[in-house]
Motif scaffolding. Sequence first.
Motif, PDB file in Angstrom:
ATOM      1  N   THR A   1       7.151  20.367  21.849  1.00 27.00           N
ATOM      2  CA  THR A   1       8.282  20.915  20.749  1.00 27.00           C
ATOM      3  C   THR A   1       8.132  19.837  19.038  1.00 27.00           C
ATOM      4  O   THR A   1       8.375  18.742  19.138  1.00 27.00           O
ATOM      5  CB  THR A   1       9.509  20.326  21.094  1.00 27.00           C
ATOM      6  OG1 THR A   1      11.006  19.652  21.267  1.00 27.00           O
ATOM      7  CG2 THR A   1       9.343  21.134  22.491  1.00 27.00           C
ATOM      8  N   ASP A   2       9.698  20.250  18.537  1.00 26.00           N
ATOM      9  CA  ASP A   2       9.573  20.053  17.525  1.00 26.00           C
ATOM     10  C   ASP A   2      10.789  20.431  16.405  1.00 26.00           C
ATOM     11  O   ASP A   2      11.165  21.512  17.228  1.00 26.00           O
ATOM     12  CB  ASP A   2       8.389  20.217  16.149  1.00 26.00           C
ATOM     13  CG  ASP A   2       8.573  19.154  14.755  1.00 26.00           C
ATOM     14  OD1 ASP A   2       7.621  19.257  14.423  1.00 26.00           O
ATOM     15  OD2 ASP A   2       9.464  18.510  14.996  1.00 26.00           O
ATOM     16  N   LYS A   3      11.751  19.684  15.940  1.00 21.79           N
ATOM     17  CA  LYS A   3      12.880  20.402  15.512  1.00 21.79           C
ATOM     18  C   LYS A   3      12.707  20.951  14.157  1.00 21.79           C
ATOM     19  O   LYS A   3      12.110  21.584  13.727  1.00 21.79           O
ATOM     20  CB  LYS A   3      13.511  19.538  14.766  1.00 21.79           C
ATOM     21  CG  LYS A   3      14.056  17.780  15.400  1.00 21.79           C
ATOM     22  CD  LYS A   3      14.840  17.476  15.285  1.00 21.79           C
ATOM     23  CE  LYS A   3      15.099  15.926  16.070  1.00 21.79           C
ATOM     24  NZ  LYS A   3      16.372  15.134  15.399  1.00 21.79           N
TER      25      LYS A   3
ATOM     26  N   TYR B   1      21.618  20.245  19.649  1.00 26.37           N
ATOM     27  CA  TYR B   1      20.834  21.052  20.504  1.00 26.37           C
ATOM     28  C   TYR B   1      19.486  20.640  20.857  1.00 26.37           C
ATOM     29  O   TYR B   1      18.752  19.362  20.317  1.00 26.37           O
ATOM     30  CB  TYR B   1      20.164  22.130  19.607  1.00 26.37           C
ATOM     31  CG  TYR B   1      21.113  23.136  19.204  1.00 26.37           C
ATOM     32  CD1 TYR B   1      21.338  23.423  17.951  1.00 26.37           C
ATOM     33  CD2 TYR B   1      21.589  24.388  19.600  1.00 26.37           C
ATOM     34  CE1 TYR B   1      22.425  24.283  17.434  1.00 26.37           C
ATOM     35  CE2 TYR B   1      22.384  24.899  19.718  1.00 26.37           C
ATOM     36  CZ  TYR B   1      23.098  25.158  18.078  1.00 26.37           C
ATOM     37  OH  TYR B   1      23.654  26.086  17.967  1.00 26.37           O
ATOM     38  N   SER B   2      18.996  20.558  22.147  1.00 29.29           N
ATOM     39  CA  SER B   2      17.437  19.790  22.666  1.00 29.29           C
ATOM     40  C   SER B   2      16.988  20.938  23.049  1.00 29.29           C
ATOM     41  O   SER B   2      17.710  21.886  24.082  1.00 29.29           O
ATOM     42  CB  SER B   2      18.025  18.794  23.724  1.00 29.29           C
ATOM     43  OG  SER B   2      18.689  18.841  24.742  1.00 29.29           O
TER      44      SER B   2
ATOM     45  N   ILE C   1      16.018  26.641  15.072  1.00 32.42           N
ATOM     46  CA  ILE C   1      16.966  25.145  15.860  1.00 32.42           C
ATOM     47  C   ILE C   1      15.859  24.557  16.225  1.00 32.42           C
ATOM     48  O   ILE C   1      15.677  22.929  16.078  1.00 32.42           O
ATOM     49  CB  ILE C   1      18.071  26.255  17.150  1.00 32.42           C
ATOM     50  CG1 ILE C   1      18.851  26.936  16.634  1.00 32.42           C
ATOM     51  CG2 ILE C   1      18.374  24.743  17.767  1.00 32.42           C
ATOM     52  CD1 ILE C   1      19.556  27.747  17.816  1.00 32.42           C
ATOM     53  N   HIS C   2      14.923  24.944  17.832  1.00 36.14           N
ATOM     54  CA  HIS C   2      13.706  24.261  17.862  1.00 36.14           C
ATOM     55  C   HIS C   2      12.663  25.217  18.289  1.00 36.14           C
ATOM     56  O   HIS C   2      12.820  26.394  18.558  1.00 36.14           O
ATOM     57  CB  HIS C   2      14.058  23.639  19.812  1.00 36.14           C
ATOM     58  CG  HIS C   2      14.792  22.260  18.578  1.00 36.14           C
ATOM     59  ND1 HIS C   2      14.373  21.216  18.923  1.00 36.14           N
ATOM     60  CD2 HIS C   2      16.158  22.237  19.165  1.00 36.14           C
ATOM     61  CE1 HIS C   2      15.390  20.510  18.080  1.00 36.14           C
ATOM     62  NE2 HIS C   2      16.089  20.764  19.215  1.00 36.14           N
TER      63      HIS C   2
ATOM     64  N   SER D   1      18.967  21.865  14.016  1.00 32.17           N
ATOM     65  CA  SER D   1      18.704  21.456  15.904  1.00 32.17           C
ATOM     66  C   SER D   1      19.632  19.849  15.792  1.00 32.17           C
ATOM     67  O   SER D   1      19.561  20.084  17.366  1.00 32.17           O
ATOM     68  CB  SER D   1      17.040  20.407  15.465  1.00 32.17           C
ATOM     69  OG  SER D   1      17.492  19.644  14.580  1.00 32.17           O
ATOM     70  N   ASP D   2      20.673  19.364  14.879  1.00 37.60           N
ATOM     71  CA  ASP D   2      21.583  19.252  15.761  1.00 37.60           C
ATOM     72  C   ASP D   2      22.497  19.693  16.260  1.00 37.60           C
ATOM     73  O   ASP D   2      22.805  21.071  16.492  1.00 37.60           O
ATOM     74  CB  ASP D   2      22.264  18.432  14.657  1.00 37.60           C
ATOM     75  CG  ASP D   2      21.899  17.325  13.566  1.00 37.60           C
ATOM     76  OD1 ASP D   2      23.042  17.327  12.676  1.00 37.60           O
ATOM     77  OD2 ASP D   2      20.612  16.924  14.023  1.00 37.60           O
TER      78      ASP D   2
END
Lengths: 112, 114
Positions: free
Chosen positions: A55-57, A64-65, A46-47, A61-62
């Motif tokens: 951080t990076d995707k 989510y943060s 996810i990340h 990843s859509d």
Amino acid sequence: DAGITQSPRHKVTETGTPVTLRCHQTENHRYMYWYRQDPGHGLRLIHYSYGVKDTDKGEVSDGYSVSRSKTEDFLLTLESATSSQTSVYFCATSGGGNTEAFFGQGTRLTVV
Amino acid sequence: GNSVTQMEGPVTLSEEAFLTINCTYTATGYPSLFWYVQYPGEGLQLLLKATKADDKGSNKGFEATYRKETTSFHLEKGSVQVSDSAVYFCALVGYTGTASKLTFGTGTRLQVTL
């Protein structure tokens, strides 16, 4: 084994609500990851984080943060939970380079 | 990008049978390769690893050899036990110099019966 603690271990939430999952490590590993596990898909990234505030995707990843304000904690937030985000979420850590990752016990999230 | 392909399950074997779970990969550079095992209701545990070509990883009777020429890392065990029933994941880590990312296969469920 690396000390990786995920919380909560189980959660049921309603569609549209925000949800935050926490991962805490005691190994001082540089890298931390969030994966989701679904039948037929294995583990999907996810990340990930490669340092504090870095951080990076991943591939899914859509919706989510993440945030990492200190080495030991990596938070995953579902901004507005949907039923498609019902899954088992795993946190992992590694020292980086070509080293192995260590996994937490997982969080089972159900979105109703 | 990097990818891992492993045989689909479930694989059902009788106790003491020989096990092979195939795994092939696509990656740039020189990845490390891993097998992880997941028992019901638990997280993933590292089973074995290999960091360069021709390395053999081994643990608990399981073995896998890093074959760069065939881009493979097949898991083998000479005699399985009921307690080996679990899901097995092949994985690689590719380090680009700026990021270390793990890529997993979809997992293979092993069921061992008496």
